[in-house]
Design a protein around this motif. Structure first.
Motif, mmCIF file in Angstrom:
data_model
loop_
_atom_site.group_PDB
_atom_site.id
_atom_site.type_symbol
_atom_site.label_atom_id
_atom_site.label_comp_id
_atom_site.label_asym_id
_atom_site.label_seq_id
_atom_site.Cartn_x
_atom_site.Cartn_y
_atom_site.Cartn_z
ATOM 1 N N ARG A 39 0.835 -1.217 0.000
ATOM 2 C CA ARG A 39 0.000 0.000 0.000
ATOM 3 C C ARG A 39 0.862 1.256 0.000
ATOM 4 O O ARG A 39 0.548 2.243 -0.684
ATOM 5 C CB ARG A 39 -0.937 0.001 1.216
ATOM 6 C CG ARG A 39 -1.845 1.234 1.272
ATOM 7 C CD ARG A 39 -2.728 1.323 0.039
ATOM 8 N NE ARG A 39 -3.445 2.594 -0.052
ATOM 9 C CZ ARG A 39 -2.985 3.677 -0.672
ATOM 10 N NH1 ARG A 39 -1.783 3.672 -1.250
ATOM 11 N NH2 ARG A 39 -3.716 4.777 -0.724
ATOM 12 N N LEU A 40 1.965 1.240 0.743
ATOM 13 C CA LEU A 40 2.882 2.372 0.714
ATOM 14 C C LEU A 40 3.507 2.513 -0.670
ATOM 15 O O LEU A 40 3.630 3.618 -1.206
ATOM 16 C CB LEU A 40 3.975 2.190 1.766
ATOM 17 C CG LEU A 40 4.965 3.345 1.910
ATOM 18 C CD1 LEU A 40 4.285 4.566 2.521
ATOM 19 C CD2 LEU A 40 6.164 2.930 2.759
ATOM 20 N N GLY A 41 3.882 1.380 -1.250
ATOM 21 C CA GLY A 41 4.472 1.400 -2.582
ATOM 22 C C GLY A 41 3.533 1.931 -3.642
ATOM 23 O O GLY A 41 3.973 2.505 -4.646
ATOM 24 N N ALA A 42 2.229 1.751 -3.430
ATOM 25 C CA ALA A 42 1.255 2.277 -4.386
ATOM 26 C C ALA A 42 1.371 3.793 -4.508
ATOM 27 O O ALA A 42 1.074 4.367 -5.556
ATOM 28 C CB ALA A 42 -0.161 1.892 -3.948
ATOM 29 N N VAL A 84 6.247 -5.258 -8.529
ATOM 30 C CA VAL A 84 6.924 -3.974 -8.742
ATOM 31 C C VAL A 84 6.516 -2.961 -7.679
ATOM 32 O O VAL A 84 7.360 -2.306 -7.054
ATOM 33 C CB VAL A 84 6.614 -3.430 -10.151
ATOM 34 C CG1 VAL A 84 7.047 -1.972 -10.272
ATOM 35 C CG2 VAL A 84 7.311 -4.271 -11.217
ATOM 36 N N VAL A 85 5.217 -2.830 -7.459
ATOM 37 C CA VAL A 85 4.712 -1.844 -6.501
ATOM 38 C C VAL A 85 5.288 -2.087 -5.109
ATOM 39 O O VAL A 85 5.721 -1.158 -4.419
ATOM 40 C CB VAL A 85 3.171 -1.884 -6.456
ATOM 41 C CG1 VAL A 85 2.644 -1.050 -5.293
ATOM 42 C CG2 VAL A 85 2.587 -1.371 -7.764
ATOM 43 N N SER A 86 5.314 -3.343 -4.687
ATOM 44 C CA SER A 86 5.720 -3.657 -3.314
ATOM 45 C C SER A 86 7.223 -3.561 -3.095
ATOM 46 O O SER A 86 7.679 -3.343 -1.969
ATOM 47 C CB SER A 86 5.233 -5.060 -2.931
ATOM 48 O OG SER A 86 5.725 -6.042 -3.832
ATOM 49 N N HIS A 87 8.008 -3.705 -4.163
ATOM 50 C CA HIS A 87 9.465 -3.704 -3.998
ATOM 51 C C HIS A 87 10.075 -2.312 -4.128
ATOM 52 O O HIS A 87 11.257 -2.123 -3.827
ATOM 53 C CB HIS A 87 10.095 -4.641 -5.037
ATOM 54 C CG HIS A 87 11.533 -4.971 -4.778
ATOM 55 N ND1 HIS A 87 12.024 -5.283 -3.523
ATOM 56 C CD2 HIS A 87 12.609 -5.036 -5.616
ATOM 57 C CE1 HIS A 87 13.322 -5.530 -3.600
ATOM 58 N NE2 HIS A 87 13.702 -5.375 -4.856
ATOM 59 N N GLY A 88 9.289 -1.338 -4.557
ATOM 60 C CA GLY A 88 9.850 -0.032 -4.886
ATOM 61 C C GLY A 88 10.109 0.896 -3.729
ATOM 62 O O GLY A 88 10.621 2.007 -3.928
ATOM 63 N N VAL A 89 9.766 0.486 -2.493
ATOM 64 C CA VAL A 89 10.008 1.365 -1.341
ATOM 65 C C VAL A 89 11.016 0.765 -0.365
ATOM 66 O O VAL A 89 11.246 1.314 0.716
ATOM 67 C CB VAL A 89 8.690 1.698 -0.602
ATOM 68 C CG1 VAL A 89 7.858 2.667 -1.420
ATOM 69 C CG2 VAL A 89 7.899 0.444 -0.276
ATOM 70 N N GLU A 90 11.618 -0.369 -0.718
ATOM 71 C CA GLU A 90 12.690 -0.979 0.081
ATOM 72 C C GLU A 90 12.299 -1.191 1.545
ATOM 73 O O GLU A 90 13.086 -0.956 2.459
ATOM 74 C CB GLU A 90 13.962 -0.128 -0.005
ATOM 75 C CG GLU A 90 14.669 -0.218 -1.340
ATOM 76 C CD GLU A 90 15.189 -1.622 -1.653
ATOM 77 O OE1 GLU A 90 15.669 -2.304 -0.730
ATOM 78 O OE2 GLU A 90 15.104 -2.027 -2.829
ATOM 79 N N LEU A 91 11.068 -1.662 1.756
ATOM 80 C CA LEU A 91 10.618 -1.983 3.110
ATOM 81 C C LEU A 91 10.173 -3.433 3.226
ATOM 82 O O LEU A 91 9.604 -3.829 4.242
ATOM 83 C CB LEU A 91 9.466 -1.052 3.527
ATOM 84 C CG LEU A 91 9.881 0.218 4.273
ATOM 85 C CD1 LEU A 91 8.739 1.221 4.308
ATOM 86 C CD2 LEU A 91 10.338 -0.102 5.693
#
Length: 455
Positions: A39-42, A84-91
């Protein structure tokens, strides 16, 4: 039996009763954490608009939910988008000695296949457990050699975990799952060079990996086969991925008795894990009264692999590079006493923070290098405004596998990272459904809630 045959035989034979309650609980917490990160990555993953335009251009049947992009697509492209969405914030979570982030490869494939198969929560959780186990065992066996050759383990081994999870949900038999793993191995790809320039493409590697895994499972279900010695053959996966410098014992050690999902860590900061021990130290020092204004001549000692990944962009010029800058994260910690995506994204033009980061001397430490990947520590040394030398060392970051978060700390992380994204009530409802609800609940209820949360 060949390697793929042994793995196919074992994982296809797993039933829900084979997974102990404490492992199922860890799978619930892992799924909850993944969904919050997604959700953050979105909101923050840089490459989201490009991926969405690409998926729209394909004109595939819009059957499966792409959480994070507010759309539907084909099965394999729904997996690509969610990864892609979930991996883009490095969390996302990780496993240290295998150098992988299993959630972003395994869970998108499991979620999409669960939607297709109308699975309940219990079956989704089991598929996550077996997917993690398969992915981590293969990655652990070929590392650290694999890493030293320039490969990105999450991408190269994520295909195997995704194929295993999706194949289990499809009900593949021993032979079919063996071939699914082989077909997945034939698609293994991913390079670490993306960490050094235009790092925003990094999530695509993992997304392609997860998508390739689900394609492998579906092809195997339709009768496609793979080479029987795809792993150990002369021109097989082990040779290609490690120059045959691998440990077969890591594949079979306590197989079925110890589930590798139990050895994963949780990320508390939006940064590569190799920066986390140093961030922990900086935040501890902030709590003791140290600020950028009374800290000077900072030296940071790291293991060499850590420097290779988080020491390149001392002064990041763009958001995606900042996620791989340990110096920038330390500066943020000394300035704000917290390291969230908001602070990372909003200070790229802050001259004071950038100058502080640029003045940090990053030094390779031989003892730390020799201890990697058992440990991924750091040592910070600086002079305070009274001329005193201050030293702070952490051998490992917080929230490691043997110092796990409590339930309350999982909820706290979710509340902190989503503070400016969704109302707290949604986090509580998500916790109720994923962590506390009956395992017979249909997975579509989780998907519907995520849609309500704006994902």
């Amino acid at each position: 039996m060949t390697c793929s045959e042994k793995m196919g035989s074992f994982y296809s034979g797993i039933t829900c009763q084979d997974i102990p309650p404490h492992v199922m609980k860890k799978a619930r917490l892992t799924l909850f954490d993944f969904l919050c990160v997604l959700r953050l990555g979105a909101k923050y993953t840089v490459i989201n608009p490009i991926i969405k335009r690409y998926l729209v251009s394909l004109e595939h049947p819009e059957k499966y939910t792409v959480l994070g992009l507010k759309m539907k697509s084909s099965l394999e492209h729904a997996v690509l988008g969610m990864s892609v969405v979930s991996h883009g914030v490095e969390l996302d979570d990780g496993h240290l000695s295998s150098a992988t982030h299993p959630a972003v490869a395994v869970i998108p494939a499991a979620l999409a296949m669960a939607e297709k198969c109308h699975s309940n929560l219990r079956d989704l959780l089991v598929s996550i457990v077996v997917g993690y186990d398969c992915m981590i065992r293969f990655a652990k066996a070929i590392n650290p050699k694999h890493l030293s050759l320039g490969f990105h383990s999450t991408s190269t081994c994520g295909t195997l975990g995704a194929a295993c999870a999706a194949g289990w949900l499809l009900g593949l038999d021993s032979e079919q799952l063996s071939h699914a793993l082989g077909i997945a191995a034939l698609q293994s790809a991913g390079l670490q060079e993306m960490l050094h320039e235009n790092a925003s493409i990094k999530p695509f590697q993992v997304g392609k990996s997860s998508s390739a895994g689900i394609i492998a499972a579906e092809l195997a279900a339709l009768g496609s086969k793979s080479p029987s010695k795809v792993f150990e053959g002369q021109y097989g996966w082990f040779n290609a991925m490690s120059n045959n410098d691998y440990r077969e014992t890591d594949l079979w050690d306590r197989l079925g008795k110890h589930w590798m999902i139990m050895d994963t860590y949780v990320k508390l900061y939006p940064s590569c894990r190799y920066a986390h021990a140093a961030i922990d130290s900086a935040l501890e020092l902030y709590d003791e009264g140290y600020r950028m204004s009374n800290v000077k001549n900072v030296k940071l000692y790291l293991f060499q692999q850590g420097i290779n990944e988080v020491g390149v962009f001392k002064v990041p010029s763009q958001y995606e590079d900042a996620l791989f800058s340990v110096a920038y994260s330390i500066a943020i910690a000394f300035q704000y006493g917290k390291v969230r995506i908001e602070e990372i994204a909003s200070n790229l033009q802050n001259t004071r923070i950038l100058e502080f980061a640029d003045n940090i001397d990053i030094i390779s430490d031989k003892q730390m290098t020799d201890s990697f990947p058992r440990e991924a520590g750091s040592r910070i040394i600086f002079e305070d405004d009274n001329g005193n030398i201050v030293v702070r060392e952490n051998k490992r970051a917080r929230a490691d596998f043997d110092t796990p978060l409590t339930d309350e700390e999982y909820l706290l992380k979710a509340a902190q990272i989503l503070e400016n994204v969704v109302h707290r009530k949604y986090i509580d409802v998500l916790w109720e459904k994923v962590v506390l609800s009956d395992q017979k609940m249909d997975v579509k209820e989780i998907i519907e809630l995520m849609n309500e949360m704006g994902a």
